[in-house]
Design an enzyme around this catalytic site. Structure first.
Site, PDB file in Angstrom:
ATOM      1  N   HIS A 404       0.572  -0.818  -0.179  1.00  0.00           N
ATOM      2  CA  HIS A 404       0.331  -0.320  -0.100  1.00  0.00           C
ATOM      3  C   HIS A 404       0.624   0.874   0.121  1.00  0.00           C
ATOM      4  O   HIS A 404       2.124   1.022   1.053  1.00  0.00           O
ATOM      5  CB  HIS A 404      -1.584  -0.034   1.304  1.00  0.00           C
ATOM      6  CG  HIS A 404      -2.289  -1.176   0.818  1.00  0.00           C
ATOM      7  ND1 HIS A 404      -2.727  -1.033   0.127  1.00  0.00           N
ATOM      8  CD2 HIS A 404      -1.839  -2.079   1.801  1.00  0.00           C
ATOM      9  CE1 HIS A 404      -3.532  -2.156   0.675  1.00  0.00           C
ATOM     10  NE2 HIS A 404      -3.426  -2.521   1.913  1.00  0.00           N
ATOM     11  N   CYS A 453       0.118   1.895  -5.174  1.00  0.00           N
ATOM     12  CA  CYS A 453      -0.968   3.410  -5.829  1.00  0.00           C
ATOM     13  C   CYS A 453      -0.297   4.653  -5.147  1.00  0.00           C
ATOM     14  O   CYS A 453       0.789   4.437  -5.156  1.00  0.00           O
ATOM     15  CB  CYS A 453      -2.262   3.217  -5.245  1.00  0.00           C
ATOM     16  SG  CYS A 453      -3.027   4.277  -4.816  1.00  0.00           S
TER      17      CYS A 453
END
Length: 825
Positions: A404, A453
């Site tokens: 993440h 991301c």
């Protein structure tokens, strides 16, 4: 026939002539005494477990030209630990007297086998073979397939041995109609005269008499490096380039038929005694590879380097500015982090495979690699600090991160597995902060590959003021564009993320790193499953043709380089395999392997057990609570059962396997218990237990104590710099509702499931998704920031919580139409 192994020896140690004769007898024996009946007996014995499918495989061997069902069956039995005593018991039960007689020792026995030897040209060679038998035995020596003239005694003597005498020798021993061959002995004759050395052979001493020589070659020429050492038996060799072992370079002579510029470097050979395990090193030989000089002059006349010298001129006078300079690294180090088991965020899958694949590829490029899974914030910061210790002037430093993440105001943040929900910059690592610290080391190349991301984090309004130096050696490879997601592919097994799926096909190319990444971007752009959703973005200040394939030439500060190499080796030191002897007479082999720098594999195997023990098994237990090992996943019969998916093919078979992850949390030395369980036929199969306590110190990354609190010099100090008003203003998401794909997988509960529209994915591997958003549903991504400032959401704020998107394509439209309530995962 030579003396057989004892009853406790594995049947795979049967010598070929004896094995061949035994198989012939079992293959032709009648049904009640042949191989098939033997297989039935073994199949009913839980120790060896020959299945009906394996028996069918044995029977099909009769279709091969020289196939033998018995040989295949015996091999299966041997792999599962069948001993000579077990086989004799089976044959006794069968009543196969011929096979039993075959296994009885003959009167002809070879007592002394000839030994391989490496000696100097001009010295005397003696090979000895001694056997006993009645009547007296006779000898005949062979070199390969040819008889050695006048060699009919137990000693083969060649005075003043020459190069032509090098080769393989064997002795045939006759006793009436019986005969037996000795083992092969290799004779290696070292010609040291051309090296100006002389040495008298001393039995048992390992001495280097041929040193590799430095060379200067042109691209395309042949490189031949030679070394040599005296020894009986012949020593083993392993060539190294720039302190890194060269795969499959295990001969005395190392040859490269056509060298390229990346073969430039310092070569040396490690020589190991086959008997005493003594190790010596040769001198280093510097190999310089220069480009071939060829220039087109007026009149279409091509001049080579020799032509220039024939004219009395140096080619450099003509080509000083036209020949590209060979670029080097003083070392190459990489830190690879894959976070997948998040405590407060969706679980991921691909980072483990991505890190494993890149580790193997970077090793081929002579990188020192530290590969770590599932790190907390303090562990990540401490790992970065250790990584920085490996950097110095001219080093190529590479950092890969999968997990993440997010990006705010041009700064990228990596999210640890213990980050809260929602997370902010104080909970994460800033990539630009790490770059600043790397620049202070005067590195030659800084490469960041960020598989995460890059959406904006609406909960984080901090603007770190990180002032970077102006350098021309920085390359960023972002798996996706700014304000976009990255994806991993859904599969029933383990698979890569989209970025690494294409990166690993190009990583070994001898190209400038930016050119390599450009080609990866082109490949990704042709992948229809993510076309228009994920595109590789490259940012670079690189002004030279730096490539990951550039050779390594250590700096003049050799002591500093050795210190850094020791630091790296410290994080990759495996415990040595050991054999454990128990009072009952059983012997257990305890082995170790590394799947990652913080993941250790332990396996146990029965090497020897008493004849009257019907069942024997060794398990490991009583591990430190720091490791949080699930007993249900320990001591499994296949690597996959305990979670060892990536390393399983390289582990030995027929063992019990245990996988220990998160070694960075280990605070004390690793102490555990090996428990041996056995049953005896005389004790009605009641199990008996023996235990041994084993201390293997701190293996792998545990030696670096990453569990400790954040250290004084960590990247946290760089992350906490004052805010700067000069950064770009906050850019909020547009008001429109957009449909996105999700990067990683996380677990579902009993709830309504969503999936992607079919036209995105039909011909391709599925992409995992999640749902979240601001008022309306959309499919989110890795590092997605959810509108739940109070922490984990309840069912009342369900629309801002991620939820699994599955492969059930047809449900998506129904969910949107009916506005089904989404349950928090």
């Amino acid at each position: 026939m030579s003396e057989l192994p004892d009853r406790s020896a594995n049947i795979n140690f049967l010598r070929e002539p004896l094995l061949r004769k035994l198989c012939e007898l079992l293959d032709k024996s009648r049904a009640k005494t042949g191989w098939r009946r033997l297989g039935e007996l073994v199949g009913s014995d839980r120790r060896f477990r020959v299945s009906s499918d394996e028996m069918e495989m044995c029977s099909l061997k009769v279709l091969d030209l020289e196939g033998s069902p018995s040989r295949t069956l015996l091999r299966l039995m041997g792999e599962r630990g069948c001993t000579m005593g077990n086989l004799l018991d089976y044959l006794q039960t069968l009543g196969n007297s011929e096979a039993l007689q075959c296994l009885k020792p003959s009167a002809l026995q070879i007592l002394i086998q000839p030994q391989s030897v490496a000696l100097i040209s001009g010295h005397n060679l003696r090979l000895s073979c001694s056997a006993v038998g009645k009547p007296p035995v006779q000898y005949q020596w062979f070199k390969t397939k040819e008889e050695v003239p006048n060699s009919v005694s137990q000693d083969l003597i060649i005075n003043t041995v020459q190069q032509k005498d090098a080769g393989f020798y064997i002795c045939r021993v006759n006793c009436e109609d019986a005969f037996e061959f000795s083992q092969w002995a290799q004779v290696d004759v070292l010609n040291v005269s051309s090296y100006g050395q002389g040495c008298h052979f001393q039995e048992g001493q390992l001495k280097v008499v041929i040193q590799p020589q430095s060379q200067q070659l042109h691209v395309g020429e042949s490189l031949q490096l030679e070394c040599g050492a005296l020894g009986r038996p012949i020593p083993r060799y392993q060539w190294h380039r720039n302190k890194v072992p060269i795969p499959n370079a295990t001969k005395r002579k190392h040859m490269i038929p056509h060298v390229m510029q990346d073969h430039h470097g310092k070569y040396c050979c490690e020589i190991i005694s086959s008997s005493s395990r003594e190790r010596v090193w040769t001198n280093e030989a510097v190999v310089v590879i220069a480009p071939r000089i060829s220039v087109q002059l007026a009149g279409a006349v091509e001049c080579t380097e020799d032509d220039f010298y024939a004219l009395g001129a140096s080619p450099n006078e003509f080509l000083l500015n036209s020949i590209p300079e060979q670029l080097y690294a003083t070392d190459k180090v990489a830190l690879l982090i894959g976070n997948l088991s998040y405590q407060n965020h969706p679980q991921l899958k691909a980072p483990m495979v991505d890190v494993y694949d890149l580790t193997n590829l970077l090793h081929q490029l002579n990188f020192k690699v530290v590969s770590l899974l599932d790190l907390t914030e303090s562990e990540m910061r401490n790992a970065v600090e250790e990584f920085l210790l490996l950097l110095h002037k001219g080093v190529y430093g590479l950092l890969y991160y999968a997990g993440h993440g997010y990006e705010n105001y041009g700064n990228s943040f990596m999210v640890p597995v213990d980050a809260p929900n929602p997370y902010r910059s104080a909970n994460c690592l800033c990539v630009q902060s790490i770059l600043k610290l790397m620049q202070e080391k005067e590195t030659g190349l800084n490469v960041f590959l960020l598989d995460m991301c890059r959406k904006r984090n609406v909960h984080d309004e901090s603007t770190p003021n990180i002032i970077l130096r102006v350098t021309a050696n920085i390359v960023f490879g972002y798996a996706t564009c700014q304000d976009a997601e990255a994806f991993e592919l859904s599969s029933s097994g383990f698979t890569n993320g989209v970025f690494v799926k294409f990166l690993k096909k190009r990583l070994l190319d001898d190209e400038k790193i930016t050119v390599l990444l450009d080609r990866v971007a082109e490949d990704m752009g042709q992948f229809d499953a993510t076309k228009g959703k994920q595109a590789l973005e490259i940012r670079s200040s690189l002004s030279e043709r730096r490539a990951l394939t550039d050779p390594v030439l250590p700096a003049d500060t050799a002591d500093l380089a050795q210190t850094h190499s020791r630091l790296w080796a410290k994080a990759h030191e495996l415990p040595e395999s050991m054999c454990l002897d128990f009072d009952c007479g059983a012997q257990i082999k305890l082995g170790f392997a590394a799947e990652f720098s913080n993941v250790l594999v332990i396996y146990t195997n029965i090497v020897k057990k008493p004849e009257d023990m019907s069942f024997c098994q060794a398990q490991v237990t009583d591990f430190s609570q720091d490791l949080d090992v699930d007993p249900k996943e320990m001591n499994r019969e296949t690597p996959e059962e305990t979670g060892i998916y990536l390393l399983s093919s390289s582990l030995p078979q027929h063992c019990l396997y245990t996988r220990l992850s998160s070694l960075q949390k280990l605070k004390e030395e690793l102490v555990f218990t090996v428990c041996l369980e056995g049953t005896f036929t005389s004790m009605d199969d009641d199990p008996v237990h023996w235990t041994k306590s084993i201390n293997i110190g701190k293996p792998l990354i545990a030696r670096l104590d990453l569990y400790r609190g954040v250290r004084k010099n960590s990247c946290l100090q760089t992350c906490l710099m004052p805010h700067s008003p000069s950064h770009s203003p906050c850019h909020s998401p547009g008001p429109e509702h957009r449909l996105h794909l999700h990067h990683r997988q996380h677990q579902t509960q009993d709830c309504n499931r969503l999936s992607l529209q079919q036209h995105y994915l039909e011909p391709y591997e599925h992409l995992q998704g999640a749902v979240g958003g601001f008022g309306d549903c959309y499919i989110g991504s890795i590092g997605q920031v959810y509108d739940s400032p109070a922490g984990p959401a309840s069912s009342s704020d369900r629309l801002s919580i991620p939820i699994e998107a599955t492969d059930d394509i047809n449900e998506l439209q129904t969910v949107f139409i009916n506005s089904l309530q989404l349950q928090h995962q």
